[in-house]
Each structure stands twice: as structure tokens, then as C-alpha cells.
Write a protein that holds these residues in place. Structure first.
Motif, short mmCIF file in Angstrom:
data_model
loop_
_atom_site.label_atom_id
_atom_site.label_comp_id
_atom_site.label_asym_id
_atom_site.label_seq_id
_atom_site.Cartn_x
_atom_site.Cartn_y
_atom_site.Cartn_z
N LYS A 1 0.80 -1.32 -0.02
CA LYS A 1 -0.15 0.04 -0.33
C LYS A 1 1.10 1.15 0.18
O LYS A 1 0.67 2.45 -0.81
CB LYS A 1 -0.74 0.09 1.29
N GLU A 2 2.01 1.19 0.46
CA GLU A 2 2.70 2.57 0.72
C GLU A 2 3.78 2.25 0.17
O GLU A 2 4.65 3.20 -0.17
CB GLU A 2 3.68 2.67 2.29
N GLY A 3 4.30 1.23 -0.46
CA GLY A 3 5.12 1.54 -1.69
C GLY A 3 6.71 1.42 -0.90
O GLY A 3 7.52 2.00 -1.67
N GLU A 4 6.71 1.04 0.50
CA GLU A 4 8.51 1.92 1.05
C GLU A 4 8.71 0.44 1.62
O GLU A 4 8.29 -0.78 2.42
CB GLU A 4 7.69 2.81 1.88
N THR A 5 10.41 0.29 1.08
CA THR A 5 11.05 -1.02 1.63
C THR A 5 10.73 -0.68 3.76
O THR A 5 11.01 0.20 4.33
CB THR A 5 12.55 -0.92 1.58
N ILE A 6 10.73 -2.12 4.36
CA ILE A 6 10.92 -2.12 5.87
C ILE A 6 11.62 -2.74 5.88
O ILE A 6 12.10 -4.37 5.17
CB ILE A 6 9.41 -3.19 5.79
N TYR A 7 12.45 -2.58 6.89
CA TYR A 7 13.70 -3.80 7.29
C TYR A 7 13.16 -3.86 9.30
O TYR A 7 12.94 -2.70 9.45
CB TYR A 7 14.39 -3.81 7.08
N LEU A 8 13.30 -4.79 9.12
CA LEU A 8 13.24 -5.58 10.41
C LEU A 8 13.97 -6.48 11.06
O LEU A 8 14.22 -7.16 10.60
CB LEU A 8 12.26 -5.77 10.50
N THR A 9 14.82 -5.85 12.45
CA THR A 9 15.32 -6.91 13.32
C THR A 9 14.99 -6.98 14.40
O THR A 9 15.48 -8.00 15.24
CB THR A 9 16.92 -6.13 12.91
N ASP A 10 13.70 -6.57 14.36
CA ASP A 10 12.65 -6.70 16.87
C ASP A 10 11.34 -7.94 14.90
O ASP A 10 10.85 -6.78 15.39
CB ASP A 10 12.86 -5.99 16.57
N ILE A 11 11.88 -9.03 14.95
CA ILE A 11 10.47 -9.28 14.37
C ILE A 11 9.42 -10.05 15.60
O ILE A 11 9.89 -11.12 16.59
CB ILE A 11 10.91 -11.05 13.35
N PRO A 12 8.28 -9.95 15.28
CA PRO A 12 7.79 -10.84 16.27
C PRO A 12 7.80 -11.94 16.28
O PRO A 12 7.55 -12.65 15.06
CB PRO A 12 5.75 -10.21 15.46
N LYS A 13 7.40 -12.36 17.34
CA LYS A 13 8.43 -13.98 17.55
C LYS A 13 7.13 -14.86 16.87
O LYS A 13 7.37 -15.85 16.44
CB LYS A 13 7.76 -14.74 18.80
N GLU A 14 5.78 -14.86 16.69
CA GLU A 14 5.37 -16.17 15.86
C GLU A 14 5.07 -15.41 14.80
O GLU A 14 4.42 -15.84 13.87
CB GLU A 14 3.75 -15.90 16.71
N TYR A 15 5.79 -14.30 13.58
CA TYR A 15 5.98 -14.33 12.55
C TYR A 15 5.68 -15.24 11.17
O TYR A 15 5.06 -15.43 10.16
CB TYR A 15 5.85 -12.05 12.52
N ILE A 16 7.06 -15.33 11.56
CA ILE A 16 7.46 -16.61 10.63
C ILE A 16 8.33 -17.15 12.01
O ILE A 16 9.32 -17.23 12.10
CB ILE A 16 8.23 -15.29 9.80
N HIS A 17 8.26 -18.58 10.91
CA HIS A 17 9.01 -19.69 11.96
C HIS A 17 10.21 -20.22 10.57
O HIS A 17 9.62 -20.80 9.60
CB HIS A 17 8.29 -20.96 12.36
N ILE A 18 11.80 -20.15 10.19
CA ILE A 18 12.10 -21.09 9.75
C ILE A 18 13.01 -22.19 10.08
O ILE A 18 13.22 -22.59 11.39
CB ILE A 18 13.92 -20.34 9.86
N VAL A 19 12.24 -23.40 9.28
CA VAL A 19 12.69 -25.14 9.69
C VAL A 19 13.99 -24.93 9.30
O VAL A 19 14.70 -24.88 7.91
CB VAL A 19 11.88 -25.81 9.37
N SER A 20 14.71 -25.42 10.41
CA SER A 20 16.40 -25.77 9.83
C SER A 20 16.62 -27.35 10.60
O SER A 20 16.21 -27.59 10.97
CB SER A 20 17.29 -24.79 10.70
#
Length: 232
Positions: free
Chosen positions: A152-171
Motif C-alpha cells: 500500500k505504501e510502496g516503501e521498503t520495510i526492514y526489521l531486526t526485531d521480528i514478532p515472535k510468531e511472525y515466521i519460523h524457519i525450519v532448519s
């Protein structure tokens, strides 16, 4: 005693000068006295050499980043010329190559669905993680969540403090929350055609973000052309 002290001091000065000549700028040295002009000159020379070395190192790093970006632009220009009649394969090639080239862990490519002008949303066209193609179904309304906000805003978002349940990487280490999240709009003439969402266990450097923003314009243009071709 004075002569012996002078000889010993000059010997240390010579050793210091020789070490500087070898490129060892970390060798310790103390002036013989406040009036030791030679020692003062050598210390100033070491400082100047250290500054020049730092500038040279920085220049090499900047050159490497520039070469990396230039090669990347050429690489994606070639990728964008392929699979222009298959949106699914096209999307997969884009996101998988972005993840590999930028050395991140997982990502997804969301494309605009504006078939119905009254119900515009973004749908996950392809996702990729750890050398594996992911098959997920997900759609995001304009302004919904981080992806929708980016669209909607057309702007880049960069986060280093990610909400805990936002995404998980299985490794191999188990389920871990990534430390960096990057969401970049794919824009052409200020119109957003898609969104790239990337997550990584490591910080994503500024030159990588700028690179994705740059190729995003080319990707958006190609997406527009592919949709026109498919519709035709």
C-alpha cells in the motif's frame, strides 16, 4: 650510562621502523622522551599508514559490493527473459534466485491480483527455503500486515526485531525465529506489482537491500508484461 641508554633507545627505534617497513602497524613503541623527534615522526608515520590502509580496505570492500550488484543485475536481466509465458515458473525462478544470490534463508514473492478492480489483493505466487520449493497458499489484502502495508505504501520495510510468531524457519537446529526481515515493493512508475518478502538468520546489509530495490523495478516491468501476455 647515558650513551648505553641512548644506544638501547635507538635500537628500539630501529626495530620499530623495521616492523613498520614490514607492514606490522600494531607493534608497540614508546618515545624515548618528550623531545624524541624521531620517535614522534615514526609514530605519526604509522598513524598515516594505518589511515591509508583503512581507506584502501574500505575501497576494496566498496568495489566488491559494486561488482556484486552489477553482476547481479546482469544475472536477473537474463532470468527475466525466461519463462515469460508461465507466471508460476517465472515467480519461482525470481524468488529462488534472489534467495541464493543474496544469501538469505527463506522468501516469498507476492503478486498483485487486480482481475477484479473492486477487490485487489496480493497472492503468494512462489516461496522458497533451504533449496526447496515451498507450496503454500496465502493471500494478503492491501494494507493488511507487513506485506500489505508495504504494497500500500510502496516503501521498503526492514526489521531486526521480528514478532515472535511472525515466521519460523525450519532448519537442522529446529524451529528458529529469523533475526532479519526484509519486505521490498516491486514498483513500476509508482505502481506496485508485487512484493518480495525475505527472512534471514543474519543481518541483511544495506547494499543488498539497495540491490533488491533496484532489480525490483525490472521485475515489476516484466510482471506487467507477463500478465499482459497471459491475458492476451
Amino acid at each position: 650510562n647515558s650513551v648505553n641508554t641512548l644506544i638501547e633507545g635507538l635500537s628500539k627505534t630501529v626495530t620499530f621502523a623495521n616492523e613498520i617497513g614490514k607492514g606490522n602497524l600494531n607493534v608497540s613503541f614508546n618515545k624515548l622522551s618528550d623531545g624524541d623527534l624521531l620517535g614522534e615522526a615514526l609514530l605519526n608515520m604509522r598513524k598515516s599508514l594505518g589511515s591509508a590502509q583503512e581507506q584502501e580496505t574500505k575501497r576494496k570492500i566498496d568495489d566488491e559490493k559494486m561488482n556484486w550488484a552489477t553482476q547481479g543485475v546482469a544475472k536477473f536481466a537474463e532470468i527475466l527473459r525466461q519463462n515469460t509465458d508461465d507466471m508460476g515458473e517465472f515467480s519461482y525462478q525470481i524468488i529462488s534466485n534472489i534467495i541464493k544470490y543474496c544469501d538469505v534463508n527463506i522468501g516469498g514473492l507476492f503478486l498483485i491480483n487486480n482481475d477484479n478492480k473492486t477487490e485487489i489483493f496480493f497472492e503468494l505466487a512462489a516461496s522458497y527455503a533451504y533449496d526447496r520449493r515451498k507450496f503454500l497458499q496465502k493471500s494478503v489484502e492491501l494494507g493488511e500486515g507487513l506485506v500489505g502495508r508495504c504494497a500500500k505504501e510502496g516503501e521498503t520495510i526492514y526489521l531486526t526485531d521480528i514478532p515472535k510468531e511472525y515466521i519460523h524457519i525450519v532448519s537442522g537446529l529446529g524451529n528458529e525465529t529469523p533475526t532479519s526481515l526484509l519486505i521490498v515493493p516491486l514498483k513500476r512508475n509508482d505502481e506496485v506489482y508485487g512484493v518480495v518478502e525475505l527472512a534471514s538468520f543474519n543481518p541483511i546489509e544495506r547494499h543488498v537491500i539497495e540491490f533488491i530495490e533496484k532489480i525490483g523495478e525490472s521485475i515489476a516491468t516484466t510482471i506487467s508484461n507477463v500478465k499482459i501476455n497471459i491475458r492476451t
